[in-house]
Write an enzyme that holds these catalytic residues in place. Sequence first.
Site, PDB file in Angstrom:
ATOM      1  N   TYR A 299       0.875  -1.180   0.000  1.00 50.65           N
ATOM      2  CA  TYR A 299       0.000   0.000   0.000  1.00 50.65           C
ATOM      3  C   TYR A 299       0.906   1.223   0.000  1.00 50.65           C
ATOM      4  O   TYR A 299       1.437   1.629   1.027  1.00 50.65           O
ATOM      5  CB  TYR A 299      -0.901  -0.046   1.236  1.00 50.65           C
ATOM      6  CG  TYR A 299      -2.008   0.998   1.299  1.00 50.65           C
ATOM      7  CD1 TYR A 299      -2.085   2.070   0.406  1.00 50.65           C
ATOM      8  CD2 TYR A 299      -2.987   0.913   2.279  1.00 50.65           C
ATOM      9  CE1 TYR A 299      -3.092   3.016   0.493  1.00 50.65           C
ATOM     10  CE2 TYR A 299      -4.007   1.853   2.381  1.00 50.65           C
ATOM     11  CZ  TYR A 299      -4.062   2.898   1.487  1.00 50.65           C
ATOM     12  OH  TYR A 299      -5.071   3.841   1.573  1.00 50.65           O
TER      13      TYR A 299
ATOM     14  N   LYS B 178      -0.866  -1.039  -4.397  1.00 49.33           N
ATOM     15  CA  LYS B 178      -1.971  -0.077  -4.374  1.00 49.33           C
ATOM     16  C   LYS B 178      -1.322   1.295  -4.369  1.00 49.33           C
ATOM     17  O   LYS B 178      -0.777   1.738  -3.360  1.00 49.33           O
ATOM     18  CB  LYS B 178      -2.840  -0.275  -3.134  1.00 49.33           C
ATOM     19  CG  LYS B 178      -4.017   0.695  -3.019  1.00 49.33           C
ATOM     20  CD  LYS B 178      -4.807   0.422  -1.738  1.00 49.33           C
ATOM     21  CE  LYS B 178      -6.053   1.275  -1.645  1.00 49.33           C
ATOM     22  NZ  LYS B 178      -5.786   2.707  -1.409  1.00 49.33           N
TER      23      LYS B 178
END
Length: 295
Positions: free
Chosen positions: A139, A165
Amino acid sequence: MVKKEPDKKAIYSALVTPFNKNAELDVAVLKKLIRFQLDKGIEGFYCCGSSGEALLLSNDERKKIVEVVLGEVGGQVPVIAHVGSLNTWSAVDLAKHAEKCGISAVSAIPPIYYHYSQAEINQYYKDIADAVSVGVIVYNIPQFTGISFTNANPLLQDKRIIGIKHTSMNLYDLERIGHEYPDKMLINGFDEIFASAMAAGATATIGTMVNVCPKLFMEIRKAFNAGDVKEAHRLQSRLNNLVEVFVNTSVFPAAKYAVTLQGIDVGSCRKPFIPLTEEQKNKVKAAMNEVADII
């Protein structure tokens, strides 16, 4: 539990966490929210992330959310659990629990507050990957963490790191990661650049606003995939009109209020967030009315 593999091309809802008036997790509303979003065509869920107020939840609450989401979804769509924590032990514990429940993949922000070296940060992800057999999604959210991931990071060479992400405005880095690692999941994280991120190589998105207007995201993708860049841009502008109001209000409280306006009362965000004023609620309501035809 039927496990659904991660979908590299899905539109994932960065699921908000419902609370009751005492700021306690509301499981009944969470189940209702999941069914509501599935009926709207949501293609996957990302739970306990930024939109889900992960770092304002206890580990037990995060585990409960994963259990409830997977139970309600029942293998219909993939579910990714954010397990990022301030310490490796908690992240590993959450990842192991999510895998046991049948999660599609786990994701994690890097450890924050202390200024860890790149080697320490990478080891944190490797420790998570060592603990589970499901894939790990980095992330990347430098706006919140102060840590950026690029194609130069050797961590991405690890096959257990299945994607990133990318919640960053730096689309050059996104394109370079996709170029260097074409087999990785390349996931957009900022709703306001969804169309631009697809042009840079992203094939999936995980977003706060997907809770609010999933159809709009699907229409942007449809236009882009059809080669109608003008229409994709027009639709992205409509989404950005809404995003702008949310940003100028308070993104996560605004998103939860927008969900509540659709008939699912998910409550307010936990403190230190403060409730929206009536003036702010009216601005959100007006912005929602502008996209009522495409949510």
